[in-house]
Design a protein around this motif. Sequence first.
Motif, PDB file in Angstrom:
ATOM      1  N   ALA A  19      -6.463  -5.211   0.855  1.00  0.00           N
ATOM      2  CA  ALA A  19      -5.391  -4.402   1.462  1.00  0.00           C
ATOM      3  C   ALA A  19      -5.520  -2.936   1.067  1.00  0.00           C
ATOM      4  O   ALA A  19      -5.320  -2.043   1.899  1.00  0.00           O
ATOM      5  CB  ALA A  19      -4.025  -4.955   1.056  1.00  0.00           C
ATOM      6  N   MET A  20      -5.869  -2.672  -0.192  1.00  0.00           N
ATOM      7  CA  MET A  20      -6.041  -1.283  -0.650  1.00  0.00           C
ATOM      8  C   MET A  20      -7.153  -0.594   0.136  1.00  0.00           C
ATOM      9  O   MET A  20      -6.980   0.539   0.605  1.00  0.00           O
ATOM     10  CB  MET A  20      -6.411  -1.255  -2.138  1.00  0.00           C
ATOM     11  N   VAL A  21      -8.289  -1.271   0.243  1.00  0.00           N
ATOM     12  CA  VAL A  21      -9.431  -0.682   0.941  1.00  0.00           C
ATOM     13  C   VAL A  21      -9.078  -0.426   2.406  1.00  0.00           C
ATOM     14  O   VAL A  21      -9.370   0.643   2.951  1.00  0.00           O
ATOM     15  CB  VAL A  21     -10.678  -1.594   0.822  1.00  0.00           C
ATOM     16  N   THR A  22      -8.422  -1.390   3.040  1.00  0.00           N
ATOM     17  CA  THR A  22      -8.051  -1.241   4.449  1.00  0.00           C
ATOM     18  C   THR A  22      -7.075  -0.083   4.637  1.00  0.00           C
ATOM     19  O   THR A  22      -7.192   0.699   5.586  1.00  0.00           O
ATOM     20  CB  THR A  22      -7.470  -2.557   4.995  1.00  0.00           C
ATOM     21  N   ALA A  23      -6.139   0.059   3.718  1.00  0.00           N
ATOM     22  CA  ALA A  23      -5.155   1.145   3.810  1.00  0.00           C
ATOM     23  C   ALA A  23      -5.804   2.523   3.720  1.00  0.00           C
ATOM     24  O   ALA A  23      -5.283   3.488   4.295  1.00  0.00           O
ATOM     25  CB  ALA A  23      -4.100   0.986   2.718  1.00  0.00           C
ATOM     26  N   ASP A  55       2.448   5.333   9.909  1.00  0.00           N
ATOM     27  CA  ASP A  55       3.579   4.416   9.972  1.00  0.00           C
ATOM     28  C   ASP A  55       3.163   2.953   9.830  1.00  0.00           C
ATOM     29  O   ASP A  55       3.994   2.062   9.952  1.00  0.00           O
ATOM     30  CB  ASP A  55       4.353   4.609  11.285  1.00  0.00           C
ATOM     31  N   TRP A  56       1.883   2.694   9.597  1.00  0.00           N
ATOM     32  CA  TRP A  56       1.407   1.326   9.398  1.00  0.00           C
ATOM     33  C   TRP A  56       1.481   0.971   7.921  1.00  0.00           C
ATOM     34  O   TRP A  56       1.373   1.840   7.048  1.00  0.00           O
ATOM     35  CB  TRP A  56      -0.010   1.166   9.898  1.00  0.00           C
ATOM     36  N   GLN A  57       1.655  -0.307   7.637  1.00  0.00           N
ATOM     37  CA  GLN A  57       1.737  -0.796   6.264  1.00  0.00           C
ATOM     38  C   GLN A  57       0.681  -1.878   6.043  1.00  0.00           C
ATOM     39  O   GLN A  57       0.316  -2.599   6.978  1.00  0.00           O
ATOM     40  CB  GLN A  57       3.137  -1.379   6.003  1.00  0.00           C
ATOM     41  N   TYR A  58       0.244  -1.998   4.801  1.00  0.00           N
ATOM     42  CA  TYR A  58      -0.761  -2.989   4.409  1.00  0.00           C
ATOM     43  C   TYR A  58      -0.248  -3.710   3.173  1.00  0.00           C
ATOM     44  O   TYR A  58       0.041  -3.075   2.156  1.00  0.00           O
ATOM     45  CB  TYR A  58      -2.105  -2.309   4.121  1.00  0.00           C
ATOM     46  N   ILE A  59      -0.140  -5.023   3.284  1.00  0.00           N
ATOM     47  CA  ILE A  59       0.361  -5.833   2.182  1.00  0.00           C
ATOM     48  C   ILE A  59      -0.747  -6.796   1.760  1.00  0.00           C
ATOM     49  O   ILE A  59      -1.289  -7.525   2.597  1.00  0.00           O
ATOM     50  CB  ILE A  59       1.631  -6.603   2.585  1.00  0.00           C
ATOM     51  N   GLY A  60      -1.055  -6.787   0.481  1.00  0.00           N
ATOM     52  CA  GLY A  60      -2.060  -7.688  -0.065  1.00  0.00           C
ATOM     53  C   GLY A  60      -1.393  -8.865  -0.748  1.00  0.00           C
ATOM     54  O   GLY A  60      -0.593  -8.691  -1.653  1.00  0.00           O
ATOM     55  N   VAL A  61      -1.723 -10.066  -0.285  1.00  0.00           N
ATOM     56  CA  VAL A  61      -1.164 -11.289  -0.847  1.00  0.00           C
ATOM     57  C   VAL A  61      -2.099 -11.755  -1.962  1.00  0.00           C
ATOM     58  O   VAL A  61      -3.299 -11.930  -1.729  1.00  0.00           O
ATOM     59  CB  VAL A  61      -1.036 -12.372   0.249  1.00  0.00           C
ATOM     60  N   ALA A  68       0.808  -1.219   0.000  1.00  0.00           N
ATOM     61  CA  ALA A  68       0.000   0.000   0.000  1.00  0.00           C
ATOM     62  C   ALA A  68       0.843   1.271   0.000  1.00  0.00           C
ATOM     63  O   ALA A  68       0.534   2.220  -0.706  1.00  0.00           O
ATOM     64  CB  ALA A  68      -0.953   0.003   1.193  1.00  0.00           C
ATOM     65  N   PHE A  69       1.896   1.286   0.812  1.00  0.00           N
ATOM     66  CA  PHE A  69       2.738   2.472   0.916  1.00  0.00           C
ATOM     67  C   PHE A  69       4.164   2.074   0.549  1.00  0.00           C
ATOM     68  O   PHE A  69       4.953   1.683   1.426  1.00  0.00           O
ATOM     69  CB  PHE A  69       2.651   3.072   2.325  1.00  0.00           C
ATOM     70  N   PRO A  70       4.517   2.157  -0.747  1.00  0.00           N
ATOM     71  CA  PRO A  70       5.814   1.654  -1.217  1.00  0.00           C
ATOM     72  C   PRO A  70       7.022   2.246  -0.501  1.00  0.00           C
ATOM     73  O   PRO A  70       8.036   1.573  -0.345  1.00  0.00           O
ATOM     74  CB  PRO A  70       5.821   2.027  -2.703  1.00  0.00           C
ATOM     75  N   ASP A  71       6.925   3.485  -0.034  1.00  0.00           N
ATOM     76  CA  ASP A  71       8.066   4.105   0.650  1.00  0.00           C
ATOM     77  C   ASP A  71       8.419   3.390   1.958  1.00  0.00           C
ATOM     78  O   ASP A  71       9.554   3.442   2.408  1.00  0.00           O
ATOM     79  CB  ASP A  71       7.795   5.590   0.919  1.00  0.00           C
TER      80      ASP A  71
END
Length: 127
Positions: free
Chosen positions: A37-41, A48-54, A17-20
């Motif tokens: 993951a996109m919707v949750t982000a 400072d939280w990250q969301y990764i979609g598998v 979600a946040f590539p940086d």
Amino acid sequence: FPVTIPPGLGAFPPFIAFPDKGYNGDVTFVIEGEIKAMVTATITPDSDWQYIGVPGRSQYKPLVEKLSGKNVVVIPDPGAEKDAAEFCRAVNGRWLSLPDKIDDMINAQQYDGQWIKTIEKQAMRLR
């Protein structure tokens, strides 16, 4: 004449979600499904939280090395818990089981960042 079929695309990479931030969020949610993951982000309460979609239940393994020992919360799809649980144990993550798909819950109930904060606190280690 023979027809040549090109090789497949192979496994798709996870959605970040946040590539940086890469794999280094203060809390990293690993969610089965890129759109989930996109919707949750979109409702994140913490920058400072990250969301990764598998991209599918068999795509957790490439993330083990990258996320091992980090503050990981795994949110599986209902009914597809086996691979997600193996991943959660491998990274010593926390498990968050929800009654429905997270994006559907966010949209149906109009949940916000406070809801994410609350459920993050409820995530537990698997034994």
